[in-house]
Structures are given as structure tokens and as C-alpha cells.
Write a protein that holds these residues in place. Structure first.
Motif, PDB file in Angstrom:
ATOM      1  N   GLY A 236       4.183   6.912  13.920  1.00  0.00           N
ATOM      2  CA  GLY A 236       3.931   8.119  13.129  1.00  0.00           C
ATOM      3  C   GLY A 236       5.041   8.447  12.157  1.00  0.00           C
ATOM      4  O   GLY A 236       4.790   8.767  10.983  1.00  0.00           O
ATOM      5  N   HIS A 237       6.293   8.370  12.616  1.00  0.00           N
ATOM      6  CA  HIS A 237       7.408   8.693  11.720  1.00  0.00           C
ATOM      7  C   HIS A 237       7.488   7.725  10.552  1.00  0.00           C
ATOM      8  O   HIS A 237       7.981   8.076   9.473  1.00  0.00           O
ATOM      9  N   LEU A 238       7.009   6.497  10.740  1.00  0.00           N
ATOM     10  CA  LEU A 238       7.030   5.506   9.666  1.00  0.00           C
ATOM     11  C   LEU A 238       5.964   5.791   8.612  1.00  0.00           C
ATOM     12  O   LEU A 238       5.971   5.186   7.533  1.00  0.00           O
ATOM     13  N   LEU A 239       5.049   6.728   8.911  1.00  0.00           N
ATOM     14  CA  LEU A 239       3.991   7.079   7.965  1.00  0.00           C
ATOM     15  C   LEU A 239       4.280   8.390   7.242  1.00  0.00           C
ATOM     16  O   LEU A 239       3.448   8.866   6.462  1.00  0.00           O
ATOM     17  N   GLU A 240       5.431   8.979   7.490  1.00  0.00           N
ATOM     18  CA  GLU A 240       5.852  10.189   6.781  1.00  0.00           C
ATOM     19  C   GLU A 240       6.539   9.797   5.480  1.00  0.00           C
ATOM     20  O   GLU A 240       7.353   8.867   5.451  1.00  0.00           O
ATOM     21  N   THR A 241       6.229  10.506   4.386  1.00  0.00           N
ATOM     22  CA  THR A 241       6.847  10.155   3.103  1.00  0.00           C
ATOM     23  C   THR A 241       8.357  10.363   3.112  1.00  0.00           C
ATOM     24  O   THR A 241       9.054   9.831   2.245  1.00  0.00           O
ATOM     25  N   THR A 242       8.855  11.113   4.085  1.00  0.00           N
ATOM     26  CA  THR A 242      10.306  11.232   4.250  1.00  0.00           C
ATOM     27  C   THR A 242      10.926   9.839   4.371  1.00  0.00           C
ATOM     28  O   THR A 242      11.996   9.571   3.822  1.00  0.00           O
ATOM     29  N   ALA A 243      10.253   8.928   5.082  1.00  0.00           N
ATOM     30  CA  ALA A 243      10.731   7.548   5.222  1.00  0.00           C
ATOM     31  C   ALA A 243      10.149   6.641   4.141  1.00  0.00           C
ATOM     32  O   ALA A 243      10.841   5.769   3.602  1.00  0.00           O
TER      33      ALA A 243
ATOM     34  N   HIS B  28       5.920   1.017   3.987  1.00  0.00           N
ATOM     35  CA  HIS B  28       5.979   1.688   2.684  1.00  0.00           C
ATOM     36  C   HIS B  28       5.117   1.005   1.616  1.00  0.00           C
ATOM     37  O   HIS B  28       4.634   1.663   0.695  1.00  0.00           O
ATOM     38  N   ASP B  29       4.883  -0.303   1.738  1.00  0.00           N
ATOM     39  CA  ASP B  29       4.108  -1.025   0.728  1.00  0.00           C
ATOM     40  C   ASP B  29       2.838  -1.642   1.312  1.00  0.00           C
ATOM     41  O   ASP B  29       2.305  -2.610   0.773  1.00  0.00           O
ATOM     42  N   GLN B  30       2.325  -1.066   2.427  1.00  0.00           N
ATOM     43  CA  GLN B  30       1.183  -1.671   3.099  1.00  0.00           C
ATOM     44  C   GLN B  30      -0.084  -0.810   3.058  1.00  0.00           C
ATOM     45  O   GLN B  30      -1.007  -1.027   3.854  1.00  0.00           O
ATOM     46  N   MET B  31      -0.154   0.156   2.140  1.00  0.00           N
ATOM     47  CA  MET B  31      -1.346   0.981   2.036  1.00  0.00           C
ATOM     48  C   MET B  31      -2.572   0.111   1.774  1.00  0.00           C
ATOM     49  O   MET B  31      -2.568  -0.756   0.894  1.00  0.00           O
ATOM     50  N   GLY B  32      -3.628   0.337   2.549  1.00  0.00           N
ATOM     51  CA  GLY B  32      -4.860  -0.428   2.406  1.00  0.00           C
ATOM     52  C   GLY B  32      -4.875  -1.742   3.154  1.00  0.00           C
ATOM     53  O   GLY B  32      -5.893  -2.442   3.160  1.00  0.00           O
TER      54      GLY B  32
ATOM     55  N   LYS C 153      -4.630  20.157   6.865  1.00  0.00           N
ATOM     56  CA  LYS C 153      -5.889  19.419   6.851  1.00  0.00           C
ATOM     57  C   LYS C 153      -5.874  18.313   7.896  1.00  0.00           C
ATOM     58  O   LYS C 153      -4.864  18.088   8.560  1.00  0.00           O
ATOM     59  N   LYS C 154      -6.990  17.634   8.018  1.00  0.00           N
ATOM     60  CA  LYS C 154      -7.085  16.440   8.851  1.00  0.00           C
ATOM     61  C   LYS C 154      -6.795  15.229   7.984  1.00  0.00           C
ATOM     62  O   LYS C 154      -7.373  15.079   6.906  1.00  0.00           O
ATOM     63  N   THR C 155      -5.895  14.367   8.455  1.00  0.00           N
ATOM     64  CA  THR C 155      -5.494  13.187   7.687  1.00  0.00           C
ATOM     65  C   THR C 155      -5.760  11.925   8.505  1.00  0.00           C
ATOM     66  O   THR C 155      -5.176  11.755   9.573  1.00  0.00           O
ATOM     67  N   GLN C 156      -6.644  11.071   8.013  1.00  0.00           N
ATOM     68  CA  GLN C 156      -6.925   9.795   8.684  1.00  0.00           C
ATOM     69  C   GLN C 156      -5.833   8.808   8.286  1.00  0.00           C
ATOM     70  O   GLN C 156      -5.745   8.382   7.143  1.00  0.00           O
ATOM     71  N   LEU C 157      -4.992   8.458   9.241  1.00  0.00           N
ATOM     72  CA  LEU C 157      -3.862   7.569   8.959  1.00  0.00           C
ATOM     73  C   LEU C 157      -4.282   6.097   9.005  1.00  0.00           C
ATOM     74  O   LEU C 157      -3.897   5.297   8.151  1.00  0.00           O
TER      75      LEU C 157
ATOM     76  N   LEU D 212      -4.450   0.792   7.164  1.00  0.00           N
ATOM     77  CA  LEU D 212      -3.637   1.948   6.770  1.00  0.00           C
ATOM     78  C   LEU D 212      -4.333   2.678   5.626  1.00  0.00           C
ATOM     79  O   LEU D 212      -4.574   2.099   4.561  1.00  0.00           O
ATOM     80  N   THR D 213      -4.650   3.962   5.839  1.00  0.00           N
ATOM     81  CA  THR D 213      -5.431   4.714   4.852  1.00  0.00           C
ATOM     82  C   THR D 213      -4.702   5.903   4.247  1.00  0.00           C
ATOM     83  O   THR D 213      -5.138   6.431   3.227  1.00  0.00           O
ATOM     84  N   SER D 214      -3.609   6.362   4.867  1.00  0.00           N
ATOM     85  CA  SER D 214      -2.917   7.531   4.310  1.00  0.00           C
ATOM     86  C   SER D 214      -1.513   7.650   4.869  1.00  0.00           C
ATOM     87  O   SER D 214      -1.226   7.147   5.966  1.00  0.00           O
ATOM     88  N   PHE D 215      -0.653   8.307   4.095  1.00  0.00           N
ATOM     89  CA  PHE D 215       0.652   8.742   4.573  1.00  0.00           C
ATOM     90  C   PHE D 215       0.624  10.254   4.740  1.00  0.00           C
ATOM     91  O   PHE D 215      -0.293  10.932   4.272  1.00  0.00           O
TER      92      PHE D 215
END
Length: 469
Positions: free
Chosen positions: A256-263, A272-276, A309-313, A319-322
């Protein structure tokens, strides 16, 4: 809509003047976060009340943003001159000619999605909370004469926030948190073991009608007695079934912490470069949802005033969202998810989790265990450590069992699970039906915030188990 003339903790005129002053010093964005926090905590040791503590804290956080640079200060004073003094000090090295025009405040009233009845400002309900903790203690002790001691805690918190910013946002919210817990200690005269049970939510003390004191005490004692009888855990690579509820702490901490834009914005996350892209087994679906009614990690608005909101990660392993706060959104281009959170006015907000969990699947727990030749069933997880950026983790198993030939054989102690978040996601082959949530506190760059973890039982095909057998 329109300017609020209600019970502003700071006042429209002062807020307007301070933000105007910040923009006159060249800030691209300015924000005031006003907070009053009222807390009551009761603690017990065995059959006695140890402490009853109450306190109120008030303060104002001031955030200036120059492009992507965040400057932050705070104070307990509400005088306009003091607030402007802090703004001036923050902007000393970055001040420049004004480049942003302030938008007039437009008050936004929040719809309360998490009603609370027995709130702290109405009645602390101290006698009722003490009675709950002592009843839980009595229940734990009644299970066995080797339950030597218990420690209990009941915390209730009422947090009022008000937010003003240079984009014209003015809004406020009140949050009610309640959490109760009991830890039981079992001793046979040679060794000692512990067990615990806790529950909480974004609600008032009416939660006592849902968290039965007898059940709380029995569960804490049951776990302590199991752990006292446990044998040494074998070590090596093997399949592990992770229990539901707090088992989700591994996903929270290691993924989870790896999906926060803070990181993500700093490229300090392996994702960080694996969206989709496929980052997990296709059976894995993960969500971060701030809207679940009365759940511990829920919020009406985040600490930047944005609607949650609800965020589908992760969807079917992809990977669908940060999770993005305002600054993280500006840095990465990903949409804000209402995830800007902070412990208090003493912290600038950052992208943080809310209620984060792996969604339920179709498999029975018994079916998962029956597929294991030699392995571990980690029914309850404990704490651990995680390496930021890579998600390398080492988590202790609070209650675990050795499994052989598809059958649970005996409880084990001193077991640890060692891997990385990205590796575990790909090793999950079975997802259970027995979905549960569990509450906890998450610490990060913006302090400790209430978060919920959760999952159904999961089978991880291959993971390193540390033990002393």
C-alpha cells in the motif's frame, strides 16, 4: 453555497487576510488547517482502573507551496499578526513577486456519512467504558486460571477541522473515533504468552453495542492460551495461508505505501512506472475506500478538504490507480483521490491510505489448508518492519499453526514471514470468502492516522518462514 457565517474556529476575515498575505509573497498555493482535538482515554490493569485521561489540543497549520516545494509551520495562537509572522518566516528564502490570485472563499457544507450518537462533547461515558473493560477482564480470567493478568484500553476522540485555501475552498468537518482493546497474559510459571482483541470505528460510544465485552475477553484469553501451548516453528521456504482481517497488514505495509504518490513522485516505489501492468496474480483485487460507513479509516473529506472516494488499486492483478494528494497529483499527473491525510495541525498532509484491503474471492479456508503438504497457517498477524521503496518486510505471526498433509497439526511460536510486497502479490494463488476488516494506526511522513486493513484468507504459494525449530 456562499460564505459561512457560522461557528468558524478561526474566522473568515483573518483567514482571508493571511492567505492574501501568503500569495503577496509569491506562493503558488496557501492553506490554513484549523483543528481542535478532544481525547479521552481509560486504561485498566487486571481488575483495576489505572488511569483516566482527557485533554483538548488546538492549533493551526500553515502550508505554503512554491511549485513543488512545501513550506509548513504551525501555532496554537489565532491572532492575525502571529499567523502572518509565520507566513513571512516560511517564505523568507522563496518569496517572489505575486503570481497567483486568490479566489474568494466559497463555503462547502459536508454531508455527514458517518453519524455518531454518543459523542465525546456530549458525554464521556466514563462509567460505561470502565464497566466494559472490567467485564472484558472478568471474561478473560474466567476462561482459565493461568490467565495471570490483563490490560485494557478505551479511547474516544472528537476531532474538529476547518480548512481554508487560496483556491477558494472553505469547509469543515467533525470526526468521532472510538476504539477499545484488551490484552491477556497467560503464564504456566515458566513461560508467558499474550493474546489481544480490539475493535473500533468512526463513531461514538454507541459502538459498545457492537463490541461485546465477553467476546473481547474470551478472544484475548483464547489467543494467549494457544500461544502458551505453541511449539517452535520450522523455517524455510514453504506455502503459507494468511488469515483474514488483520492479515491485511502485510498488503498495507509492504504494498500500500508503495502506491502512495508520496513515494511514487520520488520514484522511491518499485511500482512508480508500472501503471496498467500486471503486478499481482489475476485473483488479486485491492481497494482503498474512504467511504465505508463508520469504518475506522473512513473520512467525509480528507485533510485538504477534498471529498473522499473508493479507489481501485489493483484489478484482476493489474495496477489501476495510485493514491494521490494535491501535491502528488501535481507531481505525477494522476487524479486526486481524496487521500491527503495528517495526524494533526502539526503535520503537512501527504497521500495516505484509508480503508485498504484485498477483496473477497471464492475459496473456502479449509480448501486452502487442504492443498498444503508442509506449511504454515498464520491466522493472526502481528507487527513487523518494512523497507520503504522496495517493500521488503519481516512480519511476526501472532497466532500460527503448522500444517502437514492438508491438516492443522499444532500451534507454533516465534514465526516470521520474510519477503517483499511485489513478490507476495504474485505468489497469491487462492483468495477466500471470509472477508474481514481490522483497525490500526499507520505512521508515515504526515504522522499517525487511523487506518483499516483487511482481507479474506489468502494462500501464498511460496514465502520464506523464519522459525527456531
Amino acid at each position: 453555497m456562499g460564505i459561512s457565517l457560522g461557528n468558524s474556529m478561526l474566522g473568515i476575515q483573518v483567514s482571508n487576510s493571511v492567505i492574501d498575505y501568503a500569495l503577496s509573497l509569491g506562493a503558488d498555493f496557501a492553506e490554513l488547517f484549523v483543528e481542535q482535538n478532544h481525547v479521552n482515554t481509560i486504561s485498566t490493569l487486571s481488575s483495576e482502573v489505572q488511569a483516566v485521561r482527557s485533554g483538548i489540543d488546538f492549533g493551526i497549520g500553515i502550508r505554503l507551496v512554491y511549485r513543488y516545494k512545501v513550506l509548513y509551520g504551525y501555532t496554537n495562537q489565532i491572532e492575525e499578526n502571529e499567523l502572518k509572522r509565520i507566513v513571512k518566516e516560511l517564505a523568507t528564502k522563496d518569496r517572489r513577486d505575486p503570481s497567483t490570485q486568490k479566489t474568494n472563499f466559497d463555503y462547502r457544507k459536508i454531508m455527514e456519512a458517518h453519524p455518531a450518537k454518543k459523542t465525546l462533547s456530549k458525554d464521556a461515558c466514563i462509567e460505561s467504558k470502565i464497566a466494559f473493560l472490567l467485564a472484558a477482564d472478568q471474561s478473560a480470567r474466567a476462561t482459565s486460571n493461568i490467565i495471570s493478568q490483563t490490560s485494557g484500553s478505551c479511547m474516544q476522540r472528537e476531532q474538529q477541522i476547518e480548512i481554508f485555501n487560496s483556491e477558494g475552498l472553505h469547509t469543515d468537518d467533525t470526526r468521532h473515533y472510538t476504539r477499545a482493546s484488551l490484552t491477556a497474559y497467560a503464564s504456566d510459571g515458566i513461560e508467558q504468552a499474550t493474546g489481544s482483541s480490539n475493535d473500533g470505528g468512526l463513531r461514538g460510544w454507541e459502538i459498545k453495542d457492537e463490541i461485546d465485552a465477553e467476546k473481547t475477553g474470551n478472544e484475548a484469553a483464547r489467543q494467549a492460551l494457544v500461544n502458551l501451548s505453541a511449539k517452535a516453528c520450522p523455517s524455510g521456504r514453504m506455502p503459507v495461508v494468511l488469515g483474514n482481517g488483520f492479515g491485511g497488514v502485510i498488503f498495507h505495509e509492504a504494498c500500500g505505501h508503495l502506491l502512495e504518490t508520496t513515494a511514487v513522485a520520488k520514484k522511491a516505489s518499485v511500482f512508480h512506472d508500472q501503471m496498467g501492468e500486471m503486478i499481482a496474480n489475476p485473483v488479486v483485487n485491492a481497494v482503498d475506500d474512504g467511504t465505508l460507513t463508520n469504518e475506522w479509516g473512513s473520512i467525509n473529506i480528507d485533510d485538504e478538504g477534498l471529498t473522499t472516494k473508493k479507489t481501485q488499486l489493483i484489478k484482476d492483478g493489474k495496477l489501476t490507480s495510485f493514491l494521490a494528494d494535491r501535491l502528488g497529483s501535481a507531481q505525477t499527473g494522476f487524479e486526486c483521490t481524496g487521500s491527503g491525510r495528517r495526524q494533526s495541525y502539526r503535520f503537512a498532509p501527504a497521500s495516505r491510505m484509508r480503508n485498504t484491503f484485498i477483496e473477497p474471492g471464492e475459496t473456502d479456508l479449509h480448501e486452502m489448508i487442504s492443498t498444503i503438504d508442509k506449511g504454515i497457517y498464520a491466522s493472526h498477524m502481528g507487527g513487523g518492519s518494512v523497507q520503504p521503496g522496495t517493500g521488503e518486510f519481516n512480519f511476526s505471526v501472532q497466532e500460527g499453526y503448522y500444517v502437514e498433509n492438508g491438516q492443522i497439526q499444532y500451534p507454533v511460536k516465534a514465526a516470521t514471514l520474510i519477503s517483499t510486497g511485489p513478490a507476495v502479490l504474485k505468489e497469491i494463488s487462492m483468495v477466500g470468502k471470509d472477508f474481514e476488516l481490522a483497525c490500526g494506526m499507520c505512521g508515515s511522513i504526515s504522522g499517525a492516522v487511523p487506518t483499516t486493513v483487511g482481507q479474506p484468507s489468502l494462500k501464498v504459494d511460496d514465502i520464506l518462514v523464519g522459525g527456531n525449530a
